[in-house]
Design a protein around this motif. Structure first.
Motif, PDB file in Angstrom:
ATOM      1  N   ALA A 403       0.837  -1.205   0.000  1.00 47.62           N
ATOM      2  CA  ALA A 403       0.000   0.000   0.000  1.00 47.62           C
ATOM      3  C   ALA A 403       0.873   1.257   0.000  1.00 47.62           C
ATOM      4  O   ALA A 403       0.605   2.220   0.718  1.00 47.62           O
ATOM      5  N   GLU A 404       1.913   1.230  -0.797  1.00 43.97           N
ATOM      6  CA  GLU A 404       2.878   2.316  -0.857  1.00 43.97           C
ATOM      7  C   GLU A 404       2.212   3.598  -1.381  1.00 43.97           C
ATOM      8  O   GLU A 404       1.609   3.593  -2.453  1.00 43.97           O
ATOM      9  N   PRO A 405       2.300   4.699  -0.624  1.00 46.09           N
ATOM     10  CA  PRO A 405       1.635   5.935  -1.055  1.00 46.09           C
ATOM     11  C   PRO A 405       2.428   6.759  -2.066  1.00 46.09           C
ATOM     12  O   PRO A 405       1.946   7.791  -2.517  1.00 46.09           O
ATOM     13  N   ASP A 406       3.634   6.295  -2.431  1.00 42.12           N
ATOM     14  CA  ASP A 406       4.523   7.153  -3.204  1.00 42.12           C
ATOM     15  C   ASP A 406       5.389   6.294  -4.124  1.00 42.12           C
ATOM     16  O   ASP A 406       6.405   5.758  -3.717  1.00 42.12           O
ATOM     17  N   TRP A 407       5.003   6.171  -5.382  1.00 47.18           N
ATOM     18  CA  TRP A 407       5.796   5.407  -6.351  1.00 47.18           C
ATOM     19  C   TRP A 407       7.066   6.151  -6.744  1.00 47.18           C
ATOM     20  O   TRP A 407       8.047   5.535  -7.144  1.00 47.18           O
ATOM     21  N   VAL A 408       7.056   7.473  -6.641  1.00 48.78           N
ATOM     22  CA  VAL A 408       8.260   8.249  -6.961  1.00 48.78           C
ATOM     23  C   VAL A 408       9.375   7.896  -5.994  1.00 48.78           C
ATOM     24  O   VAL A 408      10.537   7.718  -6.375  1.00 48.78           O
ATOM     25  N   ASN A 409       9.026   7.762  -4.712  1.00 50.03           N
ATOM     26  CA  ASN A 409       9.988   7.503  -3.643  1.00 50.03           C
ATOM     27  C   ASN A 409      10.307   6.018  -3.495  1.00 50.03           C
ATOM     28  O   ASN A 409      10.914   5.617  -2.521  1.00 50.03           O
ATOM     29  N   THR A 410       9.871   5.216  -4.457  1.00 48.43           N
ATOM     30  CA  THR A 410      10.170   3.792  -4.428  1.00 48.43           C
ATOM     31  C   THR A 410      10.630   3.335  -5.808  1.00 48.43           C
ATOM     32  O   THR A 410      11.809   3.116  -6.038  1.00 48.43           O
ATOM     33  N   LYS A 434       3.153  10.364  -6.498  1.00 48.17           N
ATOM     34  CA  LYS A 434       3.638  10.516  -5.129  1.00 48.17           C
ATOM     35  C   LYS A 434       2.500  10.861  -4.153  1.00 48.17           C
ATOM     36  O   LYS A 434       2.758  11.046  -2.965  1.00 48.17           O
ATOM     37  N   CYS A 435       1.269  10.923  -4.652  1.00 46.10           N
ATOM     38  CA  CYS A 435       0.150  11.363  -3.811  1.00 46.10           C
ATOM     39  C   CYS A 435      -0.966  10.330  -3.786  1.00 46.10           C
ATOM     40  O   CYS A 435      -2.141  10.642  -4.035  1.00 46.10           O
ATOM     41  N   LEU A 436      -0.634   9.088  -3.436  1.00 42.70           N
ATOM     42  CA  LEU A 436      -1.613   8.013  -3.489  1.00 42.70           C
ATOM     43  C   LEU A 436      -2.295   7.782  -2.147  1.00 42.70           C
ATOM     44  O   LEU A 436      -2.522   6.651  -1.715  1.00 42.70           O
ATOM     45  N   THR A 437      -2.611   8.884  -1.457  1.00 41.98           N
ATOM     46  CA  THR A 437      -3.473   8.849  -0.275  1.00 41.98           C
ATOM     47  C   THR A 437      -4.447  10.007  -0.384  1.00 41.98           C
ATOM     48  O   THR A 437      -4.204  10.991  -1.094  1.00 41.98           O
TER      49      THR A 437
END
Length: 516
Positions: A403-410, A434-437
């Protein structure tokens, strides 16, 4: 004051009024792609973590290392908390056991009375959607004798508050090297990629020198990079083979550039190096190794050092990869639909700003993120795309599982993907990822919807244009460079045609300008 490098953007600052640990990072980040350079695993982390204060600038994984914070850092330390609109950083630290927080106000000096004396601090908080994962920041520390500004990889737009509240800055730590995936991951001709890499390498160092000139500190410590790539698939990304297009130059490269531009007070620091300062006087600079061995790590012996480092860290990298989700599994269409569509329905500004369907290839499966229609769907035969990504399915399954909220940071900072586009960079697209919440996307969409004042103007090289950059409101009198009819804002490298005001980097973001 003693400033000790603990690697990358990390420092321990020891003052008469207490000790502060900043951004300690040890464990690999971004799907095992990034490691600190040089290696900092041999430091005495139990001693380094026994501090009075903790400062974590933002949630990027090369600054926020939960394993190190959980294992080594004193949980009774007072956290100096940046003034962010979304409380994700505080929540993450509370989950690790930290319970004492000093909530700062953006760009306001606070004088904190602790058991060891009074400490002046300021955190300059950047809160635009493009700043880190919803926020980035820099820390100013004044112990009554010495002023240190740890800017790490933040990009402040207004530094006048430094002189007003702290006077002269004695030592300035800041990023000079790359921390991005551009242009390496893009599907483009090799010559074009090389040209963009050369431009990016120089522009990021130019920006750093502009900040150095603005702050005017006596001593400068280049830091917050470069990362080290130890996976054999990524080893070519290290700047150890004379590639002028490599965007990850190291400290020695930048210190040489500083000297060529007339600044000879740059300090080379590696993990374990300590600078002892009294005001602007440098009493000593000590390293954990002899000086010639330290320099060799960054110069003649760099490739060999990285090879040995990779061999030591091979089990760590293998363990990291073992945590990834399996590549095979159920089709990804429905999980992506469940993840993205609720966010898309809340983000009119972002979806309209993206403006096109985006292709996402994941091994044998392809889905379409249709931003205009706010749906995730299967591709239509012969459908063409303006933007696209190819990402290994195991990475996509991992961020969905977590449930990672940030694909940019991963995913994106891992450089373990390929991208293509027609036209310029689309800021809205990466902001979405990066804003998946609910909280993040509500803030980001509202930020884009706000009207910004662009009434002030400046003149430069035959043109009059608005003073504040349409991107992130940088002062173009400081960061703007005019070459012919093109204006470049060196804060992020965005460009405009001064004859028309059209943004050359992405759609929208028009500039008010006219020829004189």
């Amino acid at each position: 004051m003693q400033v000790t490098s603990v690697g990358h953007a990390g420092f321990r600052i020891d003052t008469r009024a207490g000790s502060i640990l900043c951004d300690p990072w040890v464990n690999p980040a971004y799907f095992g792609s990034w490691f600190p350079f040089p290696d900092n695993t041999g430091l005495d982390w139990a001693t380094l973590g026994d501090v009075d204060y903790l400062y974590v600038s933002h949630l990027h994984k090369d600054h926020f290392d939960p394993d190190t914070l959980r294992t080594y850092v004193n949980k009774d330390a007072t956290v100096l908390l940046p003034d962010y609109p979304v409380p994700d950083l505080r929540r993450a630290l509370e989950e690790l056991g930290f319970h004492r927080f000093f909530e700062t106000t953006d760009s306001v000096r606070h004088d904190i009375s602790g058991p060891k004396g009074e400490l002046g601090v300021m955190i300059i908080a950047l809160r635009a959607p493009a700043d880190g994962p919803i926020g980035d920041s820099g820390l100013v520390v004044d112990d009554g004798e010495t002023v240190a500004f740890n800017m790490n990889d933040a990009r402040p737009v207004d530094l006048d508050v430094l002189a007003a509240d702290f006077g002269h800055v004695d030592v300035h730590m800041l990023q000079f090297s790359g921390a991005i995936w551009y242009p390496m991951v893009y599907d483009m001709p090799a010559r074009a990629k090389e040209a963009f890499g050369i431009q990016k390498r120089q522009r990021q160092m130019d920006r750093c020198r502009q900040y150095i000139a603005q702050v005017g500190a006596t001593w400068v410590v280049p830091s917050a990079g470069p990362p080290c790539f130890l996976d054999p698939e990524l080893r070519h990304l290290n700047d150890d083979h004379g590639d002028p297009a490599n965007i990850f130059p190291d400290q020695m490269v930048f210190l040489d550039q500083m000297r060529r531009h007339g600044h000879d007070r740059g300090l080379l620091m590696m993990p374990g190096s300590t600078a002892d300062l009294t005001g602007s006087q440098l009493n000593s600079l000590t390293h954990p190794l002899p000086d010639d061995e330290v320099e060799a790590i960054f110069t003649t012996g760099k490739a060999d050092y990285i090879a040995a480092y990779a061999e030591r860290m091979a089990p760590v990298l293998a363990a990291e990869k073992a945590r990834w989700a399996p590549a095979e599994g159920e089709p990804l269409l429905e999980p992506l639909r469940a993840r993205f569509e609720p966010i898309m329905l809340q983000s009119d500004q972002i979806c309209d700003g993206i403006g096109y369907p985006v292709e996402l290839r994941m091994g044998r499966e392809t889905v379409v993120i249709d931003f205009p229609k706010r749906v995730v769907r299967e591709p239509i035969p012969d459908e063409k795309f303006r933007y696209g990504f190819e990402i290994a399915p195991e990475l996509v399954r991992t961020v969905l599982r977590d449930a990672e909220p940030d694909w940019v940071n991963t995913i994106f900072l891992s450089t373990r993907f390929t991208a293509w586009r027609v036209g310029g960079y689309n800021e809205y697209l990466y902001t979405f990822f990066k804003c998946l919440t609910d909280e993040r996307v509500a803030y980001a969409d509202g930020w884009f919807a706000e009207a910004h004042d662009d009434s002030a103007s400046i003149t430069m090289d035959g043109y009059e244009f608005q003073r504040r950059c349409p991107h992130l409101k940088a002062d173009l009198s400081k960061f703007g460079v005019v070459e012919g009819k093109t204006l470049t804002c060196n804060l992020h490298g965005w460009q405009w045609n001064l004859e028309t005001g059209r943004c050359l980097t992405t759609k929208g973001h028009e500039l008010r300008s006219r020829a004189l």
